[in-house]
Enzyme design. Structure first.
Site, PDB file in Angstrom:
ATOM      1  N   ASP A 125      -4.153  -2.780   3.703  1.00 51.21           N
ATOM      2  CA  ASP A 125      -4.322  -1.928   2.522  1.00 51.21           C
ATOM      3  C   ASP A 125      -5.365  -0.855   2.746  1.00 51.21           C
ATOM      4  OD1 ASP A 125      -3.039  -4.495   1.506  1.00 51.21           O
ATOM      5  OD2 ASP A 125      -2.801  -3.052  -0.120  1.00 51.21           O
ATOM      6  N   ALA A 129       0.799  -1.231   0.000  1.00 52.49           N
ATOM      7  CA  ALA A 129       0.000   0.000   0.000  1.00 52.49           C
ATOM      8  C   ALA A 129       0.836   1.288   0.000  1.00 52.49           C
ATOM      9  CB  ALA A 129      -0.985  -0.042   1.172  1.00 52.49           C
TER      10      ALA A 129
HETATM   11  O1  MRU Z   1      -1.105  -7.277  -3.429  1.00 52.93           O
HETATM   12  P1  MRU Z   1      -0.032  -6.608  -2.637  1.00 52.93           P
HETATM   13  O2  MRU Z   1       1.269  -7.354  -2.639  1.00 52.93           O
HETATM   14  O3  MRU Z   1       0.130  -5.160  -3.014  1.00 52.93           O
HETATM   15  O4  MRU Z   1      -0.582  -6.642  -1.153  1.00 52.93           O
HETATM   16  C1  MRU Z   1       0.167  -6.057  -0.142  1.00 52.93           C
HETATM   17  C2  MRU Z   1      -0.407  -6.302   1.196  1.00 52.93           C
HETATM   18  O5  MRU Z   1      -1.449  -6.886   1.343  1.00 52.93           O
HETATM   19  C3  MRU Z   1       0.328  -5.723   2.353  1.00 52.93           C
HETATM   20  O6  MRU Z   1       0.125  -6.504   3.474  1.00 52.93           O
HETATM   21  C4  MRU Z   1      -0.205  -4.300   2.599  1.00 52.93           C
HETATM   22  O7  MRU Z   1      -0.025  -3.490   1.478  1.00 52.93           O
HETATM   23  C5  MRU Z   1       0.357  -3.643   3.777  1.00 52.93           C
HETATM   24  S1  MRU Z   1       2.092  -3.669   3.884  1.00 52.93           S
HETATM   25  C6  MRU Z   1       2.736  -2.210   3.706  1.00 52.93           C
END
Ligand code: MRU
Length: 347
Positions: free
Chosen positions: A236, A46
């Site tokens: 997210d 995110a």
């Molecule tokens: O699909 P992604 O790899 O972008 O998903 C990322 C996540 O679900 C993380 O846990 C989330 O962004 C928080 S970590 C900073």
């Protein structure tokens, strides 16, 4: 090195699709290419996609041929829509783009459009620098929750690669390790894109933190057996009541943690909190291409019959009742989240 950074008038990003096999940095000069890189998950996590979109909008400023500020702002609005549409769940993306658009719109009476272009680039850089500082503050708050000797289950990748640098949940683990606490991490592989096995394991190797990879369906076993003392993950988007959308599998992990009285913490910058949504059921959940599920091979062969169909929601929502706390840069928030979350976001 940062995951997302500006150098020589270009946006540079570590290509997360090919790690850990290869380490490559890609360069971007156009906002449409940046939007595509977000959709294709060159960059993911995110806060990282928020920073990428911010620099993407700065690039859009330089792509615009407009000599008037009014024309430039109109072009930026169109580019902002393209960037915001690149992934739906992480609110940091829209948050970052909106923050830059506010800077541009405040300067609507500025005569020199180049001054506006420079101002949004500066704001993108500020946002990226702040992300690192915020992560380090969160990490200090979160590390206080970790005891010497803890085994921690971690989901997805929430480290330097998911942010501009340092990380959210993995940043907490990293800080606890730097404080000299002996910790062990059970890394959920995180099907289907394997952000845990590929990216979190790669990061933990760099930091010298002991870990073992487990398949996602093993976490219940370790929790029930008393072999994990904490669960940490990122998010997210967090709704106003503390429901947390995070990588698919977080809900099942949190259920198993709750059933075994193991505390589960989400670690999030306040830019991930969306107070406009009353509860997690309102968070848009991205459905990705099912090739991500079916494209994996087992012993060199496809894992499913040729005509198999699949489903691929990329995120799920963990209800607030399953969380012990939400770690933010302004401190750890405890239940009742609907009351307490507002206080740290306003600060
Ligand atoms: O699909 P992604 O790899 O972008 O998903 C990322 C996540 O679900 C993380 O846990 C989330 O962004 C928080 S970590 C900073």
């Amino acid at each position: 090195m940062r995951t997302v950074f500006w150098e020589n008038n270009e946006l540079k990003m570590i290509d997360q699709r090919i790690l850990p096999a290869r380490f490559e940095v890609l360069s971007y000069r156009g906002h449409k290419e940046v939007a595509h890189a977000i959709t294709d998950m060159v960059v993911r996590g995110a806060p990282a996609i928020g920073a990428a979109a911010a620099f993407g909008l700065a690039l859009a400023g330089y792509e615009s041929a407009s000599t008037s500020t009014e024309g430039l702002i109109a072009d930026l609005k169109a580019s902002a829509a393209v960037l915001k549409a690149s992934r739906p769940t992480a609110v940091n993306l829209a948050w970052a783009v909106d923050r830059l658009m506010r800077v541009a719109e405040k300067m609507k009476d500025e005569r020199n459009a180049d001054t506006v272009r420079a101002a949004i680039l500066t704001e993108a850089q500020n946002l990226a620098d702040e992300d690192v500082a915020i992560n380090k503050r969160m990490a200090e708050h979160g590390a206080a929750l970790i005891n010497d000797g803890d085994t921690i289950i971690h989901h997805c990748n929430t480290g330097a690669l998911a942010t501009v640098d340092w990380g959210t949940a993995l940043g907490v683990i990293r800080t606890a390790h730097e404080q000299g606490k002996k910790i062990h991490v059970l890394v959920d592989e995180t099907r289907p894109r394997l952000q845990g096995a590929r990216l979190t394991a790669w990061e933990l190797e760099q930091y010298g933190i002991p870990y073992e990879i487990i398949s996602d369906n093993m976490s219940g076993y370790f929790l029930k057996a008393g072999k994990a003392q904490k669960v940490f993950f990122g998010a997210d988007r967090v709704a106003a009541n503390g429901d947390v959308a995070n990588k698919i599998g977080t809900y099942m992990l949190s259920l198993a943690a709750k059933d075994n009285n193991v505390p589960a913490y989400a670690v999030v910058p306040t830019s991930t909190v969306d107070l406009s949504l009353a509860h997690g059921g309102l968070i848009p959940i991205e459905e990705r291409n099912t090739d991500e599920v079916l494209g994996i091979q087992f012993q060199g062969e496809p894992i499913a019959p040729k005509n198999a169909k699949a489903r691929n929601p990329a995120f799920d929502v963990t209800p607030n009742r399953l969380l012990s706390g939400i770690v933010t840069e302004n401190g750890v928030v405890y239940p009742p989240f609907d009351v307490n979350l507002k206080k740290v976001v306003k600060e």
